[in-house]
Every structure is written in structure tokens, then in C-alpha cells.
Design a protein around this motif. Structure first.
Motif, PDB file in Angstrom:
ATOM      1  N   TYR A 219      47.217  18.749  50.992  1.00 13.59           N
ATOM      2  CA  TYR A 219      48.345  19.093  51.852  1.00 13.59           C
ATOM      3  C   TYR A 219      48.037  18.946  53.338  1.00 13.59           C
ATOM      4  CZ  TYR A 219      52.143  21.660  54.026  1.00 13.59           C
ATOM      5  OH  TYR A 219      53.195  22.005  54.819  1.00 13.59           O
TER       6      TYR A 219
ATOM      7  N   LYS B 154      58.881  16.160  49.945  1.00 14.19           N
ATOM      8  CA  LYS B 154      59.205  17.233  48.999  1.00 14.19           C
ATOM      9  C   LYS B 154      60.702  17.538  48.975  1.00 14.19           C
ATOM     10  CE  LYS B 154      55.083  20.114  48.379  1.00 14.19           C
ATOM     11  NZ  LYS B 154      54.449  21.423  48.676  1.00 14.19           N
TER      12      LYS B 154
ATOM     13  N   LEU C 190      53.272  18.211  43.646  1.00 16.79           N
ATOM     14  CA  LEU C 190      52.081  19.043  43.763  1.00 16.79           C
ATOM     15  C   LEU C 190      50.919  18.159  44.201  1.00 16.79           C
ATOM     16  CD1 LEU C 190      52.349  21.038  40.401  1.00 16.79           C
ATOM     17  CD2 LEU C 190      52.910  21.904  42.667  1.00 16.79           C
TER      18      LEU C 190
ATOM     19  N   THR D 285      44.754  24.834  48.442  1.00 15.81           N
ATOM     20  CA  THR D 285      46.060  24.275  48.064  1.00 15.81           C
ATOM     21  C   THR D 285      45.993  23.463  46.781  1.00 15.81           C
ATOM     22  OG1 THR D 285      46.628  24.127  50.411  1.00 15.81           O
ATOM     23  CG2 THR D 285      48.010  22.924  48.876  1.00 15.81           C
ATOM     24  N   SER D 286      45.044  22.531  46.703  1.00 16.05           N
ATOM     25  CA  SER D 286      44.954  21.698  45.503  1.00 16.05           C
ATOM     26  C   SER D 286      44.606  22.529  44.283  1.00 16.05           C
ATOM     27  CB  SER D 286      43.915  20.591  45.711  1.00 16.05           C
ATOM     28  OG  SER D 286      44.305  19.747  46.778  1.00 16.05           O
TER      29      SER D 286
ATOM     30  N   ASN E 146      47.639  24.414  43.195  1.00 17.01           N
ATOM     31  CA  ASN E 146      48.620  23.547  42.544  1.00 17.01           C
ATOM     32  C   ASN E 146      48.199  23.166  41.129  1.00 17.01           C
ATOM     33  OD1 ASN E 146      50.340  23.564  44.736  1.00 17.01           O
ATOM     34  ND2 ASN E 146      49.569  21.663  45.604  1.00 17.01           N
TER      35      ASN E 146
ATOM     36  N   ASP F 106      48.822  26.114  39.032  1.00 17.39           N
ATOM     37  CA  ASP F 106      50.264  26.243  38.824  1.00 17.39           C
ATOM     38  C   ASP F 106      50.730  25.264  37.737  1.00 17.39           C
ATOM     39  OD1 ASP F 106      52.897  27.156  39.352  1.00 17.39           O
ATOM     40  OD2 ASP F 106      53.249  25.445  40.673  1.00 17.39           O
TER      41      ASP F 106
END
Length: 457
Positions: A211, A222, A228, A440-441, A444, A447
Motif C-alpha cells: 500500500y 479501489k 487487497l 498492511t499486506s 490483507n 483478511d
């Protein structure tokens, strides 16, 4: 079957486009999934399997047919012919592969497919499993193709500069080569635009970036294509070291020169003193261009390590021989090279995997893009991330020795070079942060796995 399914959580089948630059990121993503308790199976072509005999302690490897089991792309000899059979035969054999697992104790829950293979989503939908589109290239490049596919960018481009949300103003040489040189490689151009033919129907969209690296473009894209970021997809040893025994890519489609002594050679050189030259596995330079590179290096008087195929080494000037300043190899362990303290600059073609490796290792660059996404990556390197320079090409399409020497000197010892080194160090830290626990990665990927687990078994 329900109890057995819950025992392993979920099972992901990963389907890369069958070339080195696409297999590596997908394989690395599989390793990340496996490290988090997800069963991951990498599907490669029969030809790649027979010619490389890959092994992995954590990722299962299975095969499908692209219709050219004896020679892969080289057997087809034509991109349109290859892609047509890849879709026809691949759709059938990937479906058969999934059906084989559906009869086992570990059925497939989701197929993560390379964005170059949109037909794989049709297979997933027909068989009632989830489909996740995996973009291997930079988000910035994907967004340009998105604009072109949807007619938001009129082709051929006639109004300049091009304004796309999240980008600085783009001129023609900043665009992917299929747009920059409109009409070139029509088969490949159709393929990169066709990535968006059904992406709106995918259950997930994954991007091999992080990101902080492409924040503005990712935020803009996005809005039209939720995604993601799961990168950088390089071995964990060079980032967070949280994936056990993950210190190389494991699957090489090209013959390796395991006798190379380049790391020992680098270890004898002072910190920051060596230029590393590598233009990827697909680039074949003209004799004139190789001569200009050689003389630019010679005139700069820097230490250099040059990865060049035997056929390219034969194009070197007759009086250009190895000395204490230089070493030629036909292959190198690139991550080990880029992480070596002797490295001062990476002279690269600007492929996305090489670029993100250099960013993750904190190495500034001189970029000589050749085609496809490399021209746009070069724009990002120079004008967005401030980690390198893009060489200028003359009216005959050649980068002259004076240009090469000047760019190398600026990055290695110039005032701008000092700023580039600072920027490179920043991006290195942010790459590590992206994949670290809670980064962040990492978030994601967690998630993604969490949503897969919620799928009814």
C-alpha cells in the motif's frame, strides 16, 4: 468431509501464467498462505513440471496442460496460437484438476488465478468455488490498462499529457509499451486489456504490491475495483523472516550456473562500490547496444557484475575483457546479490519483480526499459519513488555510452544519488513493514484467509 475440511481450514489452488516472472510471485504468495495454516497448491504446466521438477516442503505442486506439454510457449512459436490453446486446453484440464480434489478429503475452496488467465474465473464459477484474480504487475500499470480497456483512455493516445487519478502527468514514453508504441505485439496487448473482461465478477482482487508504495494509485483504483495488496512477494528471509526456510524462489525455468562465484567476488569489494547489471530472462540486446553498455561501464571505472547470456557475451567488443573491475556470469542469485553490502546500483530493465526486489533491498537503480510494463515502472522509479534514473534513448533507439556513464556516476556518487539512497532506504523499511505482523499486506492476507474460512463447507 466437513470435519476433514475444517482440519486444514481452507484449500487454495494457485494458477500462475506460465512464465518465470508470474510463477515466482504466485509461489511466494502460496508460501505465505501455507505459513498461516492454509493448504496451498500451485498448479504449473506439464511442461514446466517435466523440465524443472520443482519441490517444496510447504506448498503442494500439481499440474495442468497448456496444450504444449513437450515444449511450452516455444513449441507454439506464436503468442496468439499459444494463448488460444492455453485457454482451450487449460480450461478443460484445470477443471479436471479441481474436480479431482473435490472428490478428496481436501477439496478446493478458491482458485487464485493470474489476471492474464481470466478464463480461470469461468472455470471456478462453473464448479461453484471462489475465484481470486491475482495481478502480478504494479497497480499503476494495471490502472493504465483498466483505463484503456474501459475506453477512458483513447487509443492511440493523441492528447498529452495523460491524466489518470493517482499519477503524475504521463507522456507517451511513460505508458506501457503496448500503448506507447501502439499496435506493437497485438496478441500481448489483447491479453493485458482482457485482464479486466470479467474482473468485476471475481470474489477477490489481489495485487502484488504494497500500500505505501502505490498509495495514491491504489486509493484511486479501489474506487472502481476493490482490491487487497499482498506484496512484496519475495522470500521472507529478506523481509520479515517469519516464513520458515523461505530464502529463495525454489522454481527456476532457466538453467542455473551453479558454479557462479559472484557472491565470493562481491565479498571482496568495498561497500557500495559495485554496479549490478541484469536485464531479465527475456531481453535480447543488439550488438551495438551491448557495445555501448560495455564502453559506458569501462569509462565509468566502477566495479561491475554483469549477468548476460552466453549469446550476449559473444556480442561484447573484442577488446573488452574481464579484469579486476568486472565479472560476467550467465546467472546470479539475484536476491543474494542485491542484499550484498558491495552493491551500489542496479542497472536493470525495470521488470516489476526486479524493481520490487531492489526496492525491498534498498538498492538505487538505473533503468533501461525494453517493453511491456517496464516503461511505466521506470517512470515510477525516477519521478515517483526517487530511487533511480531512466536512461535516455537516441533517435536510433540506442542508449549511448555517455548517457550510461553519466547516469551511473550520478546514482553512485552524485548529489541526486545521495537522495536516491535515502529514498531507497525508506522503501526498504516500508517493504518490511508491509509484511510484518499487523502490516498492511499481512493484514490483507489474513483478511483473505478469514473470508475464505467463512465460506460454507
Amino acid at each position: 468431509m466437513e470435519k476433514q475440511s475444517k482440519a486444514y481450514g481452507v484449500h487454495v489452488l494457485a494458477l500462475p501464467y506460465p512464465s518465470q516472472g508470474h510463477v515466482n510471485p504466485m509461489f511466494q504468495f502460496c508460501k505465505r498462505l501455507a505459513s498461516k495454516g492454509t493448504k496451498a497448491t500451485l498448479a504449473i504446466t506439464n511442461y514446466i513440471s517435466k523440465s524443472t521438477r520443482p519441490k517444496s516442503d510447504t506448498v503442494a505442486i500439481d499440474t495442468f496442460s497448456d496444450g504444449y506439454d513437450d515444449g511450452g510457449f516455444a513449441q507454439a512459436g506464436d503468442v496468439d496460437k499459444y494463448l488460444a490453446r492455453l485457454e482451450k486446453t487449460g480450461s478443460k484440464t484445470v477443471a479436471e484438476l479441481i474436480q479431482k480434489y473435490q472428490k478428496s478429503s481436501h477439496p478446493i475452496d478458491c482458485i487464485v488465478y493470474d489476471s492474464f488467465l481470466p478464463w480461470a474465473l469461468d472455470v471456478a464459477k462453473e464448479l461453484g468455488i471462489l475465484g481470486a484474480c491475482f495481478f502480478t504487475q504494479a497497480c499503476a500499470v494495471n490502472y493504465v490498462y483498466y483505463y484503456a480497456h474501459h475506453g477512458l483512455l483513447t487509443l492511440p493516445v493523441s492528447s498529452l499529457p495523460v491524466e489518470i487519478p493517482g499519477f503524475p502527468p504521463l507522456h507517451l514514453p511513460d505508458m506501457p509499451s503496448f500503448i506507447y508504441v501502439y499496435g506493437s505485439y497485438p496478441g500481448y496487448f489483447h491479453m493485458v486489456l482482457n485482464q479486466f473482461s470479467n474482473v468485476d465478477k471475481a470474489d477477490f482482487v489481489l495485487v502484488n504490491s504494497y500500500y505505501k508504495l502505490e498509495e495514491k494509485v491504489i486509493d484511486a483504483m479501489k474506487e472502481v475495483c476493490p482490491m487487497l495488496t499482498i506484496g512484496p512477494t519475495i522470500p521472507s528471509f529478506y523481509l520479515d523472516n517469519r516464513v520458515e526456510n523461505d530464502n529463495n524462489y525454489e522454481l527456476n525455468l532457466f538453467e542455473l550456473d551453479l558454479s557462479s562465484n559472484c557472491i565470493n567476488w562481491l565479498d571482496t569489494k568495498p561497500a557500495g562500490s559495485v554496479i549490478y547489471i541484469a536485464f531479465g530472462s527475456m531481453v535480447s540486446l543488439s550488438e551495438k547496444q551491448i557495445e555501448e553498455i560495455a564502453m559506458g561501464l569501462k569509462n565509468s571505472n566502477f566495479n561491475f557484475l554483469w549477468v548476460a547470456k552466453a549469446s550476449d557475451q559473444e556480442k561484447l567488443p573484442k577488446n573488452f575483457v574481464e579484469d579486476d573491475n568486472g565479472l560476467f556470469v550467465t546467472w546470479s542469485p539475484q536476491l543474494k546479490v542485491l542484499s550484498n553490502k558491495a552493491l551500489g546500483c542496479f542497472f536493470s530493465h525495470g521488470g516489476w519483480n526486479s524493481t520490487i526486489e531492489a526496492l525491498s533491498m534498498g538498492v538505487p537503480m538505473v533503468v533501461m526499459p525494453q517493453w511491456t510494463d517496464q516503461t511505466t515502472n521506470a517512470k515510477l522509479v525516477e519521478d515517483v519513488w526517487n530511487v533511480g534514473l531512466r536512461v535516455k534513448v537516441d533517435e536510433n533507439g540506442i542508449v549511448r555510452r555517455e548517457e550510461i556513464e553519466g547516469c551511473l556516476r550520478e546514482v553512485m556518487e552524485g548529489e541526486r544519488g545521495k537522495e536516491m539512497k535515502k529514498s531507497a532506504s525508506k522503501w526498504k523499511d516500508l517493504a518490511k513493514e508491509a509484511v510484518s505482523e499487523g502490516g498492511t499486506s499481512d493484514t490483507n492476507i489474513n483478511d483473505f484467509i478469514s473470508k475464505l474460512k467463512k465460506k460454507p463447507q
